[in-house]
Scaffold this active site. Structure first.
Site, short mmCIF file in Angstrom:
data_model
loop_
_atom_site.label_atom_id
_atom_site.label_comp_id
_atom_site.label_asym_id
_atom_site.label_seq_id
_atom_site.Cartn_x
_atom_site.Cartn_y
_atom_site.Cartn_z
N SER A 10 57.24 27.83 -52.73
CA SER A 10 57.48 29.01 -53.55
C SER A 10 58.93 29.09 -53.97
O SER A 10 59.84 29.18 -53.13
CB SER A 10 57.11 30.28 -52.77
N HIS A 33 54.86 26.81 -56.62
CA HIS A 33 54.32 28.18 -56.60
C HIS A 33 55.33 29.13 -57.25
O HIS A 33 56.48 29.23 -56.81
CB HIS A 33 54.06 28.60 -55.15
N ASP A 35 55.91 32.97 -58.12
CA ASP A 35 55.50 34.34 -57.82
C ASP A 35 56.03 35.30 -58.86
O ASP A 35 57.23 35.60 -58.89
CB ASP A 35 56.03 34.76 -56.43
N MET A 37 56.28 38.98 -60.09
CA MET A 37 56.17 40.34 -59.57
C MET A 37 56.67 41.32 -60.62
O MET A 37 57.74 41.11 -61.20
CB MET A 37 56.98 40.50 -58.29
N HIS A 66 51.27 32.66 -59.68
CA HIS A 66 50.63 33.76 -58.95
C HIS A 66 51.08 35.07 -59.58
O HIS A 66 52.24 35.47 -59.44
CB HIS A 66 51.03 33.65 -57.47
N MET A 68 51.38 38.74 -59.58
CA MET A 68 51.35 39.99 -58.83
C MET A 68 51.74 41.11 -59.79
O MET A 68 52.83 41.68 -59.72
CB MET A 68 52.30 39.92 -57.63
N MET A 137 46.32 36.10 -49.22
CA MET A 137 47.66 36.54 -48.82
C MET A 137 47.67 36.73 -47.31
O MET A 137 46.84 37.47 -46.76
CB MET A 137 48.04 37.84 -49.51
N ASP A 175 49.24 32.04 -48.47
CA ASP A 175 50.59 32.39 -48.90
C ASP A 175 51.16 33.48 -48.01
O ASP A 175 50.66 34.60 -48.00
CB ASP A 175 50.55 32.87 -50.36
#
Length: 226
Positions: A10, A33, A35, A37, A66, A68, A137, A175
């Site tokens: 990540s 990865h 992330d 957000m 990913h 979020m 998660m 994760d």
């Protein structure tokens, strides 16, 4: 011989000022990865399409994006256009999950669904056959460096059993709080992809950390299949 566990470091734990350098240091990873957000679905704000584009230009490793975010239906195309190879969206944020998954796949991108720690795997019963990945998660999403939630192992076993029952074999990614110390348990329980942030980028030798986690997970998987 058991197939190797895949490792998806990540970049949330990478040095953003030296992102290309850090990606070069983990050239042995299987996925990257990313992330995303939005500060709304999760209590943190990370980065958007510019970072996805930067990763795409800096590495040939597939991008595991990913989302979020509270509005995946409205934004998923941004990340596909930016270079995502696989996009996962949260069950908890997706009003029309089947439509979203179908749309991602229609764009030539692999599609997955993410479950928060308190969301049971049973909610995937009617869409599991359509998925390229399920991401569990193992911490509450929003921040890196959190402690692994042990109950994830039971949840992982239930998901693997559901996949066997359906006759499907999506990637199963974990994760949160993952490292060489628990990778074996996760591999034995059915994980096939492990996300690691601080355990990789916080190591003196990130490439070796990737390999250590991969080997630990692969040994766990092999012990279960023996």
């Amino acid at each position: 011989m058991s197939a190797s566990i895949q490792i998806s470091p990540s970049i949330l734990s990478a040095d953003m000022a030296n992102l290309a350098r850090d990606l070069t240091r983990i050239s042995n990873a299987d996925l990257i990865h990313v992330d995303v957000m939005d500060g709304h679905f999760v209590p943190n704000l990370s980065y958007g399409t510019a970072i996805v584009k930067a990763c795409k230009s800096a590495t040939d490793i597939p991008l595991d994006v990913h989302l979020m975010v509270s509005n995946p239906d409205d934004t998923v195309d941004w990340y596909i256009d930016a270079g995502a190879d696989l996009v996962t969206v949260h069950y908890e944020a997706s009003t029309h999950l089947h439509r979203t998954v179908s749309h991602i796949k229609s764009r030539g991108c692999k599609a997955g669904v993410v479950l928060n720690p308190a969301t049971p795997v049973d909610v995937l019963e009617d869409i599991l056959d359509e998925l390229d990945m399920v991401l569990l998660m193992s911490v509450n999403p929003g921040f890196g460096g959190q402690k692994f939630i042990p109950r994830t192992l039971d949840k992982l076993r239930r998901l693997r059993a559901m996949c066997v029952e359906h006759g499907v074999d999506p990637l199963i990614e974990i994760d949160g709080g993952v490292g060489a110390g628990n990778a074996g348990e996760l591999g034995a329980a059915g994980a096939t992809v492990l996300v690691a942030g601080s355990a990789v980028f916080g190591a003196e030798d990130p490439a070796q950390a990737v390999e250590d986690i991969r080997q630990a997970g692969t040994r766990g998987r092999a012990s279960k299949e023996a």
